[in-house]
Enzyme design. Structure first.
Site, PDB file in Angstrom:
ATOM      1  CG  HIS A 111      -6.921 -13.861 -51.698  1.00  0.00           C
ATOM      2  ND1 HIS A 111      -7.605 -14.427 -50.637  1.00  0.00           N
ATOM      3  CD2 HIS A 111      -7.858 -13.460 -52.587  1.00  0.00           C
ATOM      4  CE1 HIS A 111      -8.896 -14.385 -50.887  1.00  0.00           C
ATOM      5  NE2 HIS A 111      -9.082 -13.815 -52.063  1.00  0.00           N
ATOM      6  CG  HIS A 222     -13.873 -10.392 -47.442  1.00  0.00           C
ATOM      7  ND1 HIS A 222     -13.863 -11.685 -46.982  1.00  0.00           N
ATOM      8  CD2 HIS A 222     -13.988 -10.484 -48.785  1.00  0.00           C
ATOM      9  CE1 HIS A 222     -13.967 -12.519 -47.991  1.00  0.00           C
ATOM     10  NE2 HIS A 222     -14.044 -11.810 -49.098  1.00  0.00           N
ATOM     11  CE  LYS A 308      -5.245  -7.716 -60.740  1.00  0.00           C
ATOM     12  NZ  LYS A 308      -6.669  -7.928 -61.118  1.00  0.00           N
ATOM     13  CE  LYS A 310     -14.115  -6.149 -63.949  1.00  0.00           C
ATOM     14  NZ  LYS A 310     -13.625  -7.164 -64.868  1.00  0.00           N
ATOM     15  NE  ARG A 435      -4.556 -11.120 -57.553  1.00  0.00           N
ATOM     16  CZ  ARG A 435      -5.653 -11.277 -56.818  1.00  0.00           C
ATOM     17  NH1 ARG A 435      -6.819 -11.555 -57.408  1.00  0.00           N
ATOM     18  NH2 ARG A 435      -5.616 -11.161 -55.508  1.00  0.00           N
TER      19      ARG A 435
END
Length: 707
Positions: A111, A222, A308, A310, A435
């Site tokens: 992550h 981030h 991965k 959209k 996930r």
């Protein structure tokens, strides 16, 4: 190399021991002495019997018999056996077939991979990708944001220099910038604050970035925090360099987009540049994947990168009227206006356009306006083949039957779903990918318990790899020696081993459901009895800043129970349950290098609901002080890979690095599966008589012993 997924070449399962301490030699002499015959020489047959009965297999490191009468083995040969990997408590990973569809595996996942520290003001670095990939991680995450012009970067750097004396000043500066961007969102390339997909329309876009020599490229960070960024290009370069060094199994790159379409165009260009031969592509004659496909296997995708992101399907073609037909309806309202270039341009008055739009003309088809462009650039979206990110609404939404969809849920959302719809969640995850990721409040980059989500069939359980806590220790226990892909237990797999097509409706064939009584655990759960006798330790690493350690051992069971709704992590009920699954020894005699625990026993009896492939034994060696204790070393072993008998448990230090330290223990394990004979008495009980320097016997009695 740090732990995390146990790359086969560096896993603790392959370790041999170079020498033994005096305390351990004393225990080994007692074991050897108990096997001696009347002539004070150990018989090979006795040692083989000891190996088969108590150690669970035929030794591979004992010398072969050259002559019929050459059946004796001296003590040095006996030590050679115990110093070999045959006596490792961690058994090699077996039966990890890689030919099943992707949904049938647990995948080692990270992550916010780019962060090296906490979630609020940590540093982003390509070294983080190098670190996790070399350790066998097979699913990494990239948060991509629009790049900023160089003059803005210089201004930010100057402000950071002014406020670098304290974190508070830096945070204040960063959050003030976020607030100002939110107030002027019409000028922001990201739109409203916190939106990942508010992007300018086609008409607002500048010309393609490829035409600019000093273009601004996307960055990785981030968002809305004080974390420092790293160029997207550098991240792609690092992934290319390290993705397949220690494992050739496929890597999933999970993209979280906060970028405009023109920046997405640059992303595609950069990924094509660095990953061209590693990316999966549709055949040229094929527009899309069929809806009834079966997902490929990891073995078929070796050395490949799966994106991965959209997915944006191609918009349907729209019919437009000829310009002459449209203008003819409004010729009576045409007027000429002057443009800035002094050219005359025909316009239609608002009133006439409005009235004309409201009129119904049965002879003329309805005019259609051009559809809004998709927020995800098609060139980027179509890089996702078998891993298409899909926004989650419910387990029955139309997309949930498409084999290529991937749902991503936070730990809190997933816990709620598991409590309300456990059977439906289990059925979905047998055939389709999911996930899980940490909740946003884990600012210190702590981790949840991944076992609870593996038990629900979630393939990609993403953890913060920069933290060394329970979650990452369990990750090592799950993936040790696997290369990052571990096949699920039988009851957690899709119908007939398939994935995608036909995986709904309970997930398996009707005859399998009837045979197992509809059990969600595939009939694998049972009762466990476990006794661990800690004899001695050697080479235990001291915590950072200390020269020695006064060790005690804590042992914890992490249980993968049946797929029933469990209480939220950290609840009073769960803490009460977990307390029953924890044991500890007293403080050992001696320090660090040579330690004698004198046969201290930790016992777990009658533990129910055990699935061996989803249960873990975690050892923590604590440095014991007067009022506090500190982690010195640890090990974590999946229950089905925990060997019975006299074993050595190799230890990692508190930073997750392999150490020369190990525990010498005797393990007695009894497991009775639920479908075994229910009449077996005392299920899950173990009786053990450990060897100590004052005891010469070696004996153990188990019910249905499992090695």
């Amino acid at each position: 190399m740090q732990a995390g997924t146990g790359v086969a070449a560096t896993s603790n399962e392959s370790k041999d021991i170079q020498q033994f301490s005096t305390a351990i030699i004393a225990y080994l002499k007692k074991i050897y002495g108990a096997l001696e015959d009347t002539e004070s020489n150990p018989l090979r047959e006795e040692i083989l019997h000891f190996q088969r009965r108590q150690q669970g297999g035929v030794p591979s490191h004992l010398p072969s018999v050259k002559k019929p009468n050459d059946i004796q083995i001296d003590f040095q040969s006996f030590l050679g056996y115990f110093s070999s990997r045959d006596c490792n408590a961690l058994a090699p990973l077996e039966g990890n077939e890689l030919s099943l569809p992707l949904s049938n595996y647990f995948i080692s996942s990270s992550h916010n991979t780019y962060l090296t520290g906490n979630q609020l003001y940590g540093q982003a670095s390509t070294d983080a990708y190098k670190n996790v990939l070399l350790r066998g991680c097979r699913c990494v995450e990239i948060d991509v944001w629009d790049g900023v012009p160089s003059d803005d970067v210089e201004e930010d750097a100057a402000k950071d220099e002014e406020s670098k004396h304290g974190i508070r000043g830096r945070l204040k500066e960063e959050f003030s910038k976020v607030t100002s961007k939110a107030r002027s969102h019409s000028k922001s390339p990201l739109g409203r604050q916190g939106s990942s997909y508010d992007m300018p329309g086609e008409s607002e876009m500048p010309r393609p970035w490829r035409s600019q020599s000093n273009r601004v490229e996307p960055r990785v960070l981030h968002g809305h925090t004080a974390t420092k960024e790293v160029p997207f290009r550098n991240v792609c370069k690092a992934i290319r360099k390290y993705a397949f060094v220690n494992s050739d199994l496929p890597v999933i790159v999970s993209l979280e987009l906060h970028t405009s379409r023109e920046q997405q165009e640059i992303m595609v260009e950069i990924m094509e540049e660095y990953w061209k031969d590693l990316l999966l592509r549709l055949p040229r004659a094929q527009d899309d994947l069929p809806d009834d496909l079966t997902l490929p296997s990891p073995a078929e995708l070796r050395n490949k990168i799966l994106i991965k992101v959209k997915y944006s399907p191609k918009p349907p073609p729209t019919k437009t009227l000829p310009i002459t037909d449209t203008l003819s309806k409004h010729t009576h309202n045409l007027s000429l206006t002057s443009s800035p270039e002094n050219a005359l341009t025909p316009t239609i008055s608002a009133s006439s356009a409005s009235s004309s739009d409201n009129e119904q003309d049965p002879a003329r088809p309805e005019e259609k306006t051009a559809p809004k462009p998709p927020k995800i650039l098609p060139a980027l979206s179509h890089l996702a083949l078998y891993t298409r990110a899909t926004h989650f609404h419910s387990l029955t939404q139309p997309e949930s039957s498409l084999p290529t969809h991937v749902f991503a849920l936070s730990e809190r959302h997933l816990q709620s779903l598991a409590a309300s719809s456990p059977a439906e969640l289990a059925a979905h995850n047998r055939g389709f990918l999911m996930r899980a990721y940490p909740k946003g409040s884990r600012l210190g980059s702590s981790n949840f318990d991944p076992v609870r989500f593996w038990a629900r069939g979630v393939q990609m359980v993403a953890l913060n790899w920069q933290s060394w806590d329970r979650g990452m220790m369990l990750c090592e226990g799950q993936f040790a020696g696997s290369g990052g892909w571990v096949v699920k237990p039988r009851g957690w797999r899709s119908a007939g081993g398939g994935g995608g097509s036909g995986a709904r409706e309970g997930g398996r064939k009707e005859e399998e459901e009837e045979e197992e009584g509809g059990r969600l655990d595939g009939g694998r759960a049972g009762v466990l009895g476990l006794v661990i006798t800690v004899l001695a330790a050697q080479g235990v690493p001291a915590p950072e800043g200390k020269k020695d350690v006064r060790p005690s051992v804590k042992c914890e069971l992490h249980v993968g129970r049946e797929l029933e709704g469990r209480e939220e992590e950290g609840s009073k009920e769960e803490k009460k349950e977990e307390k029953k699954l924890k044991q500890k020894t007293g403080v050992a005699k001696g320090k660090g290098g040579e330690v004698d625990f004198r046969g201290d026993v930790m016992k777990f009896e009658g533990v129910t609901g055990i699935v061996p492939e989803l249960s873990f034994v975690r050892f923590k060696v604590m440095d014991q002080e007067v009022l506090r204790s500190e982690l010195a070393a640890w090990a974590c072993i999946r229950l089905d890979r925990l060997r019975s008998g006299h074993r050595f448990i190799h230890l990692y230090d508190a930073r997750g690095l392999p150490s020369e330290g190990f525990l010498f223990v005797k393990i007695d394990k009894a497991f009775t599966a639920a479908d075994d004979d229910a009449s077996v008495p005392n299920k899950g009980t173990v009786k053990a008589d450990p060897v100590t320097p004052n005891k010469g016997a070696v004996a153990a009695t188990t019910t249905n012993p499992s090695t």
